[in-house]
Structures are given as structure tokens and as C-alpha cells.
Design a protein around this motif. Structure first.
Motif, short mmCIF file in Angstrom:
data_model
loop_
_atom_site.label_atom_id
_atom_site.label_comp_id
_atom_site.label_asym_id
_atom_site.label_seq_id
_atom_site.Cartn_x
_atom_site.Cartn_y
_atom_site.Cartn_z
N TRP A 405 0.82 -1.21 0.00
CA TRP A 405 0.00 0.00 0.00
C TRP A 405 0.86 1.26 0.00
O TRP A 405 0.61 2.19 -0.78
CB TRP A 405 -0.93 0.00 1.21
CG TRP A 405 -1.66 1.28 1.37
CD1 TRP A 405 -1.39 2.29 2.25
CD2 TRP A 405 -2.77 1.74 0.59
NE1 TRP A 405 -2.26 3.34 2.07
CE2 TRP A 405 -3.12 3.02 1.06
CE3 TRP A 405 -3.50 1.17 -0.45
CZ2 TRP A 405 -4.17 3.76 0.52
CZ3 TRP A 405 -4.55 1.91 -0.99
CH2 TRP A 405 -4.89 3.18 -0.51
N THR A 406 1.86 1.32 0.86
CA THR A 406 2.67 2.53 1.00
C THR A 406 3.45 2.83 -0.27
O THR A 406 3.56 4.00 -0.69
CB THR A 406 3.63 2.38 2.20
OG1 THR A 406 2.87 2.07 3.38
CG2 THR A 406 4.42 3.66 2.44
N VAL A 407 4.00 1.80 -0.92
CA VAL A 407 4.72 2.01 -2.18
C VAL A 407 3.77 2.57 -3.24
O VAL A 407 4.13 3.47 -4.01
CB VAL A 407 5.36 0.69 -2.65
CG1 VAL A 407 5.88 0.82 -4.08
CG2 VAL A 407 6.51 0.30 -1.72
N SER A 408 2.54 2.06 -3.30
CA SER A 408 1.56 2.54 -4.29
C SER A 408 1.22 4.00 -4.06
O SER A 408 1.10 4.79 -5.02
CB SER A 408 0.28 1.69 -4.23
OG SER A 408 0.56 0.35 -4.51
N ILE A 409 1.03 4.39 -2.80
CA ILE A 409 0.71 5.78 -2.48
C ILE A 409 1.85 6.73 -2.87
O ILE A 409 1.63 7.80 -3.45
CB ILE A 409 0.38 5.92 -0.97
CG1 ILE A 409 -1.04 5.46 -0.71
CG2 ILE A 409 0.55 7.35 -0.49
CD1 ILE A 409 -2.12 6.36 -1.27
#
Length: 437
Positions: A405-409
Motif C-alpha cells: 500500500w505505502t509504495v503505491s501511495i
């Protein structure tokens, strides 16, 4: 119900009845799944399923949606939105009820798969209708209000399911799960107008000649060769559209791989919370979403989508990291609430961003593609997460979700171009010349 408010009103200028119908259709389809989550661990015991079958249940539900998203959007372009969405809602009602009957795993999984098929028809085309009725200036408000209504309908469903499961029986939440969606399907059939401009809006809103044409061999061949691959490739070549689809993938991965699997399993198995307590927890999360989503949409319309999506997404990432380290119920609940504050604040903006980017004639394809990315994540999310759990630990499973999730954001923050508000830098994707002819 015929009152048409001004564009400055909370309904963004739409007739209130339409907002209720569309929001209710999407909400009740979602609620039909949410109501059974608190009893799922014990329902698995009844039919002889374990943790892997638990994850497979949501994988097959997502598979049904995955294979239906784009066809549902395409069909709505040919025969119109109204009957695709209402038939979908009725299908959800039927198979949600039937899911409570089986005594064995295979039949239960079949009914959940079919529930996913009809849920896709309802949710994808419901979002297309919302995009048809809104503009870039009020889209955040409109989608925020509709999703807020979705959460109002769904707010009581997990707690209701948990209490019904404890007081009456584990199967009964399935039996009542389709009632609301059936009510909204009938209402839509009677009162929802057709929003596709080139479809005849007669009293029945159904042209059987158009339906026959839509399913003809020549029409399907034309769609696959000219429309499907050309339009899909053209949209996905746009970096902003591609990155928001990747963000949609991560969003649905969290829903399937964490929210509906890891969290109830951790709460029940590690913290010894029963179905009733788990239901209350999910109900409170829906309440938070309902409070936050409309003001977030209004801010997104005024200042832009990214200013909502990125900070909220970072809060979500931090919260996921904290969940597996919760050694007490109170700490777990704190991390859970923080997670849903972030999700509630940012959940409507990616859908509005997709609607901003998709040209009018490609709206069905654009939203269908976005949902397809998401539902592919829903297919693999539960099995990947439960696989990591069974082979390693809860910490590893939650950690994988948090990193994805954090990489995508962060990628969205750097790649996506603002499409709304005072910082708007672009409009819809230009249509290819071949599509304009």
C-alpha cells in the motif's frame, strides 16, 4: 422527491431521489457481504472449511467481479445503464440468500462466486451512473455523498450480522443479507431514469432489439476487435490513469487480503473477540467513513484529488504496520480506528479521479478497468495474505499489505497529475481519432 437543488447544495445539483437510489444500490450490494463477515470464521467450521477456505471465499467472490467488470461496463454502453444495474442488484439478493444454505464447501463457494458476478454489475454500473450525472466541479461531493449513503446503509450490517449470528444462528445473517439490495433494485426499476444519452428512455427503459444486437456475434466481435483492446490500451497508456488503477489494485488488496480476512481472524483467534464485538468494530469503522467521506469529497472538488489521497494513504500505511503488534484489545482498536480514519478520508477520491480522466464515450471502459485492477487484487489478496499467515506469521502478513500500500501511495504522489480543484493541471484523456469517427 422531485426537488432539484442548486449546484451549491450537498447533493451537488442532483435530484435527491436519484442520489438515494444510486447510493442505495451500491451500498446494499456492499452490505450483503459485510453483514456476514463476523460469522464467517464459525460458518467455516459448520461447512468444514479452514483458514485457506476462508480466504478462498473472498478470492472467488472477487473473481466473479473481475471477469464481469468490463463486460458490465461495455453492456451498459450498448443497452443502457438502468437494466444492467437492476438485474445485477436482483442477482446479488438471490445469491446472498442462497449462500447460507450449503452444508459443504464447493456449493458455498459457487454461490459466493455468483454473488461476485452480480455485485460487479451493480457496483460498476452504479458508479458509471454517478459519473454520468456529475461533473468535475461537483464529482467529489456527489461521490462522497453517495458513498456516505452507502456507509449509512452498511453501518449497521456487521453488528447486525454478529448479533443475529449469536442470537439466532450462524446461517441467518446470510438469509437476511439480500433484503436491502432487493428493495433498492425494485425502486430503481420503477424510478431510475436511463443516463446513457443515446439509449431510448421509454417507460420500461428496455429495448429488446438493442439487447439482441448487443449479444450478436458481429457485435461481440466488433467490440473485442475495435472497442475493447483499442480503448483499454489507449487509457492504460496514460501514466495518470495507469497509476490510479495500480492504487485501486492496492486498495482492493487491503480489503480482501486484510480487512475481511486478517483483521477478523486476528481479532477472533489472537484477541479472543467474538462475532458480536467484531461486528461492532466494523460497524464503527463504517460510521467513521460516513462522517469523513463527504467533507473529504468537498475539499477534493475545491483543492484537488491528490491533496486528499496522498496524506490519507500515508496514515493508512502507518496504521497497518501497527495492527499485528497490538497485544491488547485497546491497542488493536486504536490502530483499527486510525486505519479507518485514513480510509474514510481518502476512499472516494480515486474513483472521482478515474471519472475525471475517462472521456464521456469511454466512461464504462474506464471505470470497468479500474474495478478490474481492483478485483484482480481481490482474487489474489486473500490467498496471498492467508498463505503468508499460515507459512510465516500475522506480522509478516500485515507487513506485506502495509508495504504494498505505502509504495503505491508514494508512486501515485509522484506520477499522477491533478485533475480537479484550484490545482487542476489536466482534463480528461484525449480520445483517439479513430474513436471520434
Amino acid at each position: 422527491m422531485r426537488f432539484i437543488p442548486s449546484k451549491n447544495s450537498v447533493t451537488g445539483g442532483l435530484r435527491i431521489e436519484l442520489v438515494i437510489i444510486i447510493g442505495g444500490l451500491i451500498a446494499s450490494a456492499h452490505a450483503s457481504m459485510m453483514i456476514v463477515i463476523p460469522v464467517m470464521p464459525r460458518f467455516m467450521e459448520l461447512i468444514g472449511g479452514g483458514a485457506y477456505v476462508f480466504g478462498l471465499t473472498f478470492t472467488l467472490y472477487a473473481l466473479g467481479r473481475f471477469i464481469t467488470n468490463i463486460p458490465a461496463g461495455a453492456l451498459s454502453e450498448i443497452i443502457g445503464r438502468k437494466w444492467v444495474v437492476t438485474v445485477g442488484a436482483m442477482g446479488v439478493a438471490v445469491f446472498a440468500f442462497l449462500s447460507g444454505i450449503p452444508d459443504d464447501v464447493p456449493l458455498f463457494l459457487l454461490f459466493r462466486f455468483l454473488s461476485g458476478v452480480f455485485s460487479s454489475m451493480t457496483i460498476v454500473v452504479g458508479n458509471i451512473i454517478a459519473a454520468d450525472l456529475s461533473t468535475v466541479e461537483n464529482r467529489g461531493k456527489v461521490l462522497g455523498l453517495m458513498q456516505g449513503m452507502q456507509l449509512m446503509v452498511g453501518t449497521g450490517s456487521p453488528a447486525l450480522g454478529g448479533f443475529i449470528g449469536e442470537l439466532i444462528g450462524t446461517r441467518f445473517p446470510f438469509y437476511v443479507s439480500g433484503i436491502a439490495v432487493l428493495i433498492f433494485a425494485i425502486w430503481a426499476m420503477l424510478r431510475l431514469p436511463e443516463t446513457k444519452s443515446n439509449v431510448q428512455n421509454n417507460p420500461a427503459n428496455l429495448n429488446f432489439q438493442q439487447m439482441r444486437s448487443a449479444f450478436s456475434t458481429s457485435q461481440i466481435s466488433k467490440f473485442l476487435s475495435k472497442n475493447f483492446f483499442t480503448d483499454a490500451k489507449y487509457l492504460l497508456r496514460d501514466p495518470s490513469f495507469m497509476i490510479v488503477c495500480i492504487l485501486g489494485f492496492s486498495t482492493f488488496f487491503l480489503r480482501g487480503g486484510m480487512a475481511t480476512t486478517l483483521i477478523p481472524m486476528y481479532a477472533d483467534g489472537i484477541l479472543n473477540m467474538g462475532p458480536g464485538a467484531i461486528g461492532i468494530l466494523f460497524t464503527f469503522s463504517s460510521f467513521l467513513h460516513g462522517i469523513l467521506i463527504y467533507p473529504a469529497g468537498a475539499i477534493a472538488d475545491k483543492w484537488g484529488r491528490k491533496i486528499i489521497i496522498v496524506p490519507a494513504g500515508l496514515v493508512v500505511g502507518v496504521s497497518i504496520f501497527g495492527l499485528p503488534f497490538s497485544e491488547s484489545v485497546s491497542i488493536f482498536v486504536f490502530a483499527f480506528i486510525l486505519l479507518h480514519v485514513g480510509q474514510g478520508w481518502g476512499s472516494q477520491a480515486p474513483v472521482a479521479y478515474v471519472a475525471d480522466l475517462a472521456p464521456d464515450s469511454k466512461r464504462g471502459m474506464g471505470i470497468g478497468l479500474f474495478r478490474t485492477f481492483g478485483d484482480f487484487a481481490g482474487i489474489i489478496g486473500p490467498t496471498v495474505s492467508t498463505g503468508i499467515l499460515t507459512s510465516i506469521s500475522f506480522t509478516a502478513a500485515f507487513g506485506f499489505n502495509a508495504i504494498l500500500w505505502t509504495v503505491s501511495i508514494i508512486a501515485f504522489a509522484f506520477i499522477a497529475i491533478e485533475t480537479a480543484g484550484k490545482n487542476r493541471k489536466r482534463g480528461p484523456i484525449d480520445e483517439p481519432e479513430a474513436s471520434k469517427k
